[in-house]
Write a protein that holds these residues in place. Structure first.
Motif, mmCIF file in Angstrom:
data_model
loop_
_atom_site.group_PDB
_atom_site.id
_atom_site.type_symbol
_atom_site.label_atom_id
_atom_site.label_comp_id
_atom_site.label_asym_id
_atom_site.label_seq_id
_atom_site.Cartn_x
_atom_site.Cartn_y
_atom_site.Cartn_z
ATOM 1 N N SER A 43 7.703 -1.752 -4.425
ATOM 2 C CA SER A 43 7.951 -2.298 -5.755
ATOM 3 C C SER A 43 6.736 -2.092 -6.610
ATOM 4 N N THR A 44 6.885 -1.815 -7.781
ATOM 5 C CA THR A 44 5.830 -1.532 -8.732
ATOM 6 C C THR A 44 5.835 -2.589 -9.815
ATOM 7 N N LEU A 45 4.655 -3.064 -10.176
ATOM 8 C CA LEU A 45 4.534 -4.057 -11.228
ATOM 9 C C LEU A 45 3.795 -3.441 -12.400
ATOM 10 N N VAL A 46 4.253 -3.721 -13.595
ATOM 11 C CA VAL A 46 3.566 -3.266 -14.793
ATOM 12 C C VAL A 46 2.896 -4.482 -15.401
ATOM 13 N N ALA B 99 0.137 5.175 -12.122
ATOM 14 C CA ALA B 99 0.020 3.777 -11.720
ATOM 15 C C ALA B 99 1.042 3.402 -10.650
ATOM 16 N N ILE B 100 2.045 4.244 -10.442
ATOM 17 C CA ILE B 100 3.091 3.960 -9.467
ATOM 18 C C ILE B 100 2.647 4.482 -8.103
ATOM 19 N N PRO B 101 2.478 3.585 -7.117
ATOM 20 C CA PRO B 101 2.064 4.074 -5.804
ATOM 21 C C PRO B 101 3.192 4.824 -5.112
ATOM 22 N N ALA B 102 2.835 5.872 -4.397
ATOM 23 C CA ALA B 102 3.824 6.628 -3.632
ATOM 24 C C ALA B 102 4.273 5.782 -2.444
ATOM 25 N N VAL B 103 5.517 5.935 -2.046
ATOM 26 C CA VAL B 103 6.040 5.189 -0.900
ATOM 27 C C VAL B 103 5.561 5.854 0.376
ATOM 28 N N ARG C 76 -2.843 -1.192 -4.559
ATOM 29 C CA ARG C 76 -1.460 -1.498 -4.180
ATOM 30 C C ARG C 76 -0.833 -0.315 -3.455
ATOM 31 N N HIS C 77 -0.006 -0.655 -2.468
ATOM 32 C CA HIS C 77 0.709 0.345 -1.681
ATOM 33 C C HIS C 77 2.140 -0.121 -1.503
ATOM 34 N N VAL C 78 3.035 0.838 -1.294
ATOM 35 C CA VAL C 78 4.422 0.535 -0.952
ATOM 36 C C VAL C 78 4.705 1.252 0.361
ATOM 37 N N MET C 79 5.127 0.475 1.360
ATOM 38 C CA MET C 79 5.405 1.049 2.679
ATOM 39 C C MET C 79 6.872 0.852 3.016
ATOM 40 N N SER C 80 7.487 1.903 3.513
ATOM 41 C CA SER C 80 8.874 1.858 3.964
ATOM 42 C C SER C 80 8.873 1.829 5.485
ATOM 43 N N TYR C 81 9.728 0.979 6.053
ATOM 44 C CA TYR C 81 9.857 0.910 7.503
ATOM 45 C C TYR C 81 11.246 0.423 7.855
ATOM 46 N N GLN C 82 11.622 0.521 9.116
ATOM 47 C CA GLN C 82 12.955 0.170 9.594
ATOM 48 C C GLN C 82 12.922 -1.176 10.324
#
Length: 92
Positions: free
Chosen positions: A14-17, A33-37, A77-83
């Motif tokens: 999720s990205t916050l402005v 400003a948008i972190p890569a997933v 900030r980071h965005v992490m995807s996981y199962q």
């Protein structure tokens, strides 16, 4: 509870402005400003200092992807995807 255990297991985005940023930002500035997933893999050791949010888990009985937004120890900030196994599996 399951979500908390997964977060603890991942600890070894999720990205916050921000409202106070200038309205005259260009598209390239907004994109930077948008972190890569990032995709979690077994053996990863993410630097998680503070969890900001975790996406909701659907009420199904299967493995589903979720995303966690977090800050590292440097404030990035980071965005992490996981199962994870979703919440819909019950003994009924």
């Amino acid at each position: 509870m399951k979500r908390s255990l997964w977060v603890l297991a991942l600890c070894g985005f999720s990205t916050l402005v921000m409202a106070d940023e200038p309205a005259a930002r260009t598209a390239s500035q907004a994109d930077s400003a948008i972190p890569a997933v990032e995709t979690y893999t077994y053996g990863s050791h993410p630097d998680i200092a503070r969890v900001i949010s975790i996406s909701p888990t659907p009420n199904v009985c299967k493995v589903v992807p979720v995303r966690m937004t977090y800050e590292d120890s440097h404030g990035q900030r980071h965005v992490m995807s996981y199962q994870i196994m979703a919440n819909g599996c019950g003994n009924s």
